[in-house]
Write a protein that holds these residues in place. Structure first.
Motif, PDB file in Angstrom:
ATOM      1  N   ALA A  77      61.096  24.551  54.852  1.00 20.38           N
ATOM      2  CA  ALA A  77      60.299  23.996  55.951  1.00 20.38           C
ATOM      3  C   ALA A  77      60.761  24.555  57.291  1.00 20.38           C
ATOM      4  CB  ALA A  77      60.396  22.470  55.943  1.00 20.38           C
ATOM      5  N   LYS A  78      62.077  24.680  57.460  1.00 21.85           N
ATOM      6  CA  LYS A  78      62.609  25.226  58.703  1.00 21.85           C
ATOM      7  C   LYS A  78      62.176  26.679  58.887  1.00 21.85           C
ATOM      8  CE  LYS A  78      66.984  25.768  61.177  1.00 21.85           C
ATOM      9  NZ  LYS A  78      68.458  25.575  61.102  1.00 21.85           N
ATOM     10  N   ASP A  79      62.241  27.450  57.787  1.00 23.85           N
ATOM     11  CA  ASP A  79      61.820  28.859  57.865  1.00 23.85           C
ATOM     12  C   ASP A  79      60.318  28.968  58.165  1.00 23.85           C
ATOM     13  OD1 ASP A  79      62.169  31.799  57.312  1.00 23.85           O
ATOM     14  OD2 ASP A  79      60.767  31.282  55.696  1.00 23.85           O
ATOM     15  N   PHE A  80      59.504  28.085  57.541  1.00 22.83           N
ATOM     16  CA  PHE A  80      58.058  28.125  57.756  1.00 22.83           C
ATOM     17  C   PHE A  80      57.712  27.837  59.216  1.00 22.83           C
ATOM     18  CE2 PHE A  80      54.180  25.576  58.176  1.00 22.83           C
ATOM     19  CZ  PHE A  80      53.235  26.517  57.800  1.00 22.83           C
ATOM     20  N   TYR A  81      58.322  26.785  59.772  1.00 22.36           N
ATOM     21  CA  TYR A  81      57.997  26.441  61.155  1.00 22.36           C
ATOM     22  C   TYR A  81      58.516  27.492  62.132  1.00 22.36           C
ATOM     23  CZ  TYR A  81      56.174  21.910  59.836  1.00 22.36           C
ATOM     24  OH  TYR A  81      55.408  20.913  59.302  1.00 22.36           O
ATOM     25  N   LYS A  82      59.580  28.176  61.751  1.00 25.82           N
ATOM     26  CA  LYS A  82      60.057  29.262  62.597  1.00 25.82           C
ATOM     27  C   LYS A  82      59.039  30.408  62.607  1.00 25.82           C
ATOM     28  CE  LYS A  82      64.016  32.354  63.170  1.00 25.82           C
ATOM     29  NZ  LYS A  82      65.344  32.756  62.614  1.00 25.82           N
ATOM     30  N   ARG A  83      58.487  30.751  61.430  1.00 26.91           N
ATOM     31  CA  ARG A  83      57.464  31.797  61.360  1.00 26.91           C
ATOM     32  C   ARG A  83      56.161  31.349  62.012  1.00 26.91           C
ATOM     33  NH1 ARG A  83      55.763  32.472  56.621  1.00 26.91           N
ATOM     34  NH2 ARG A  83      56.941  30.922  55.426  1.00 26.91           N
ATOM     35  N   LEU A  84      55.842  30.040  61.874  1.00 23.83           N
ATOM     36  CA  LEU A  84      54.629  29.514  62.482  1.00 23.83           C
ATOM     37  C   LEU A  84      54.701  29.604  64.004  1.00 23.83           C
ATOM     38  CD1 LEU A  84      51.908  28.045  62.156  1.00 23.83           C
ATOM     39  CD2 LEU A  84      53.199  25.889  62.232  1.00 23.83           C
ATOM     40  N   ASP A  85      55.880  29.247  64.563  1.00 26.73           N
ATOM     41  CA  ASP A  85      56.036  29.348  66.021  1.00 26.73           C
ATOM     42  C   ASP A  85      55.864  30.789  66.491  1.00 26.73           C
ATOM     43  OD1 ASP A  85      56.475  26.638  66.148  1.00 26.73           O
ATOM     44  OD2 ASP A  85      58.669  26.813  66.104  1.00 26.73           O
ATOM     45  N   ALA A  86      56.409  31.737  65.691  1.00 27.06           N
ATOM     46  CA  ALA A  86      56.249  33.157  66.045  1.00 27.06           C
ATOM     47  C   ALA A  86      54.776  33.579  65.963  1.00 27.06           C
ATOM     48  CB  ALA A  86      57.107  34.022  65.122  1.00 27.06           C
ATOM     49  N   ALA A  87      54.060  33.072  64.930  1.00 26.59           N
ATOM     50  CA  ALA A  87      52.645  33.421  64.776  1.00 26.59           C
ATOM     51  C   ALA A  87      51.815  32.868  65.924  1.00 26.59           C
ATOM     52  CB  ALA A  87      52.134  32.884  63.436  1.00 26.59           C
ATOM     53  N   ILE A  88      52.106  31.623  66.339  1.00 28.61           N
ATOM     54  CA  ILE A  88      51.367  31.034  67.457  1.00 28.61           C
ATOM     55  C   ILE A  88      51.639  31.806  68.743  1.00 28.61           C
ATOM     56  CG2 ILE A  88      51.185  28.973  68.902  1.00 28.61           C
ATOM     57  CD1 ILE A  88      51.655  27.305  66.378  1.00 28.61           C
ATOM     58  N   GLY A  89      52.921  32.219  68.893  1.00 27.40           N
ATOM     59  CA  GLY A  89      53.251  33.017  70.076  1.00 27.40           C
ATOM     60  C   GLY A  89      52.492  34.332  70.094  1.00 27.40           C
ATOM     61  N   MET A  90      52.381  34.975  68.930  1.00 24.27           N
ATOM     62  CA  MET A  90      51.631  36.231  68.850  1.00 24.27           C
ATOM     63  C   MET A  90      50.141  35.987  69.108  1.00 24.27           C
ATOM     64  SD  MET A  90      53.487  37.989  65.527  1.00 24.27           S
ATOM     65  CE  MET A  90      52.448  39.455  65.600  1.00 24.27           C
ATOM     66  N   TYR A  91      49.625  34.846  68.595  1.00 25.80           N
ATOM     67  CA  TYR A  91      48.199  34.538  68.801  1.00 25.80           C
ATOM     68  C   TYR A  91      47.902  34.335  70.281  1.00 25.80           C
ATOM     69  CZ  TYR A  91      43.742  32.067  68.359  1.00 25.80           C
ATOM     70  OH  TYR A  91      42.431  31.688  68.478  1.00 25.80           O
ATOM     71  N   ILE A  92      48.775  33.631  70.983  1.00 29.65           N
ATOM     72  CA  ILE A  92      48.566  33.399  72.416  1.00 29.65           C
ATOM     73  C   ILE A  92      48.610  34.717  73.189  1.00 29.65           C
ATOM     74  CG2 ILE A  92      49.560  32.289  74.449  1.00 29.65           C
ATOM     75  CD1 ILE A  92      50.471  30.015  72.618  1.00 29.65           C
ATOM     76  N   LEU A 109      47.133  29.251  60.370  1.00 31.30           N
ATOM     77  CA  LEU A 109      47.370  29.358  61.806  1.00 31.30           C
ATOM     78  C   LEU A 109      46.374  28.510  62.598  1.00 31.30           C
ATOM     79  CD1 LEU A 109      48.760  30.659  64.245  1.00 31.30           C
ATOM     80  CD2 LEU A 109      47.224  32.615  63.973  1.00 31.30           C
ATOM     81  N   LEU A 110      45.097  28.611  62.240  1.00 28.59           N
ATOM     82  CA  LEU A 110      44.076  27.848  62.972  1.00 28.59           C
ATOM     83  C   LEU A 110      44.273  26.343  62.811  1.00 28.59           C
ATOM     84  CD1 LEU A 110      40.943  30.034  62.159  1.00 28.59           C
ATOM     85  CD2 LEU A 110      42.100  29.831  64.370  1.00 28.59           C
ATOM     86  N   ARG A 111      44.674  25.917  61.606  1.00 26.02           N
ATOM     87  CA  ARG A 111      44.871  24.490  61.389  1.00 26.02           C
ATOM     88  C   ARG A 111      45.968  23.947  62.291  1.00 26.02           C
ATOM     89  NH1 ARG A 111      48.043  21.878  57.482  1.00 26.02           N
ATOM     90  NH2 ARG A 111      48.328  23.831  56.332  1.00 26.02           N
ATOM     91  N   TYR A 112      47.083  24.669  62.393  1.00 28.78           N
ATOM     92  CA  TYR A 112      48.180  24.196  63.244  1.00 28.78           C
ATOM     93  C   TYR A 112      47.850  24.364  64.730  1.00 28.78           C
ATOM     94  CZ  TYR A 112      51.344  23.252  59.398  1.00 28.78           C
ATOM     95  OH  TYR A 112      51.929  22.699  58.285  1.00 28.78           O
TER      96      TYR A 112
END
Length: 536
Positions: A430-445, A464-467
């Motif tokens: 879960a920690k690894d997933f949220y770390k990658r998710l934060d990076a993906a959101i940063g790239m999306y922005i 990505l869209l769901r989060y």
């Protein structure tokens, strides 16, 4: 039914209730109609409560109690002279047969119950329950009975061609004997046999500081008592264990540590001779202690979740099919952690697992496998050569040589880890997933495309869209970087015609299945199912 005891009789009815006849009114009454008396029949007095009350009442009316007090006053006022010393009476026993005197200097004298002479208190043996704490007979009167036994000293007794010489005799005739080598033998007052002193329990103050009964007689006496008083014995031991729980546990631990090999050998023989009884005992204990098994299982699972876990079902099946790695047996096989979970290293991985027969696995438990193999290889019939071959294979899985892996195992046992504060595998994921998710959101922005985001972070567009919606981050409705819908539809149709699967098209073209089919129908392109084609 009646049982005669002297002139009186004891009765018992069909229900087991007991009765006695009264020595005064001669009536037969139940036991609760009699006062307690230690030396009486069935522990009861000879006269019933009603007759006893009448007798006391008549004695009071006749003044016999007052006469008794007057006689006692007369006895206490007596003064005698012994060896020039004036003695006055200070106490009289209950039967009025013995008196205690005290001189002017404070020295105490007693009347001997046998010779009736007044002698100093030092001439009597100690007796806690006796009058004035002394025996009823003086030392000289006691010696008279001992004289007939004193003649035995020096006599020789022959037992099994062994001549024993009597060297000491007690007042009651118990003998202490020795042989030519100085070994000591004693009489057993129970079985009347002469036995070595080693067969008697220690008891201070007795002849040779040994008990008067031999061990065999003591054990027989104890067995008979426990059999006759089964409920009382169970209650006594239960209460004793509750009151001395810590001391008994400590005593058991010390005994086990001193006799570990012997106890384990007995346990193995017990399991081997009667395996079904042992299994039934284990099942019964598990039923009576379900919380222990639950805690044991939950603790084990907690440790497994906090250590690496990548052991697949295919690897497990293949390893179990191969049989025991040390003995080659195919039946009753367990999977064993080479480095135990309790150490806090290793984990449930292919590089840390081997197949062992059930009894080998139960014997190893959480011990060091190298030390265990050295100590148990003869017991379980496997060679150290085979053990080294297996450990060499395990070392190869870990990218080490045999010596390096052995050193690593010893290091793990010397440096155990407490896993209670470690995160579980799920928490790590879960920690690894949220770390990658934060990076993906940063790239999306920043305006990165979905393809580059997915390739960099392994986060697909739907996730990505769901989060983004959950975090209330606005999505890009129109963006020059994002491909137009027409372009994505053309790409999807082209991929469909080229035979790509629907999941691949949805992922690459970022278009749904319904929209794809609508575009195919508009262009007159038949669907694969209509052309009897199956998806790959």
């Amino acid at each position: 039914m009646a049982a005669k005891t002297g002139k009186r009789k004891a009765y018992v009815d069909n229900s087991g209730e007991k009765y006695l006849d009264c020595s005064m009114c001669k009536e037969i009454k139940s036991l609760d109609q009699f006062n307690n008396q230690k030396k009486g029949i069935l522990g009861k007095a000879s006269e019933c409560k009603q007759c006893s009350k009448k007798r006391r009442g008549s004695a009071y009316k006749e003044g016999r109690g007052k006469q008794r007090e007057e006689r006692l006053e007369v006895l206490l006022s007596e003064v005698i002279v012994v060896d020039g010393s004036t003695l006055s009476v200070v106490a009289v026993n209950q039967r009025r047969t013995r008196k205690a005197y005290k001189s002017e200097s404070g020295e105490v004298f007693l009347t001997c119950g046998d010779c009736k002479k007044v002698k100093s208190i030092v001439d009597y043996n100690h007796s806690p329950k006796g009058f004035y704490g002394k025996d009823s007979k003086c030392y000289e009167c006691r010696r008279k009975k001992y004289f007939k036994y004193e003649k035995l000293i020096g006599s020789v007794v022959t037992i099994k061609n062994n001549n024993l010489k009597v060297v000491e005799v007690t007042e009651r005739g118990r003998r202490k004997l020795t042989d030519n080598e100085g070994n000591v033998f004693l009489d057993c007052t129970k079985c009347k046999e002469i036995k070595p002193k080693e067969e008697y329990r220690d008891r201070e103050g007795f002849l040779a500081n040994k008990d008067s009964h031999c061990r065999v007689c003591c054990m027989e006496k104890g067995r008979n008592f426990r059999k006759e008083n089964e409920e009382h014995t169970k209650e006594y031991y239960r209460q004793y264990r509750e009151e001395n729980k810590e001391q008994l546990n400590e005593k058991s631990r010390v005994h086990y540590s001193k006799n570990k090999d012997h106890i384990r050998k007995q346990q193995r023989e017990y399991r081997k001779n009667d395996p079904e009884r042992y299994r039934e005992h284990s099942r019964k204990w598990a039923r009576e202690n379900p919380e222990y098994q639950v805690n044991l299982t939950s603790n084990r699972r907690a440790k497994m979740r906090r250590l690496p876990y990548d052991f697949t079902i295919e690897q497990s099946s293949k390893m179990l099919t191969g049989g025991c790695s040390l003995t080659g047996d195919k039946n009753n096989i367990h999977l064993d952690h080479v480095i135990p979970l309790n150490v806090g290293h290793g984990g449930t991985t292919f590089s840390n697992m081997i197949a062992l027969r059930a009894d080998l696995n139960n014997s190893k438990v959480d011990s060091n496998i190298f030390e265990w193999a050295e100590a148990k290889h003869k017991q379980f019939n496997f060679t150290l050569v085979r053990f080294i071959e297996v450990m060499t294979e395990v070392a190869d899985r870990n990218g080490m040589s045999f010596e390096e892996y052995k050193e690593y195992v010893y290091w793990c046992f010397d440096n155990p880890r407490d896993l209670s504060s470690e995160p579980t595998n799920s928490e790590r994921k879960a920690k690894d997933f949220y770390k990658r998710l934060d990076a993906a959101i940063g790239m999306y922005i920043k305006g990165e495309t979905y393809d580059s985001i997915r390739n960099e972070t392994r986060i697909v567009s739907n996730t990505l869209l769901r989060y983004l919606h959950e975090r209330e981050i606005p999505t890009r409705k129109t963006n020059t970087i994002e491909r137009p819908i027409s372009e994505r539809i053309e790409t999807a149709v082209s991929m469909y015609v080229n035979g790509e699967t629907i999941p691949t098209i949805r992922r690459e073209a970022e278009i749904g299945q319904d929209r794809l089919y609508k575009a195919l129908d508009e262009r007159g392109i038949p669907r694969r199912l209509l052309r009897n084609e199956t998806t790959s």
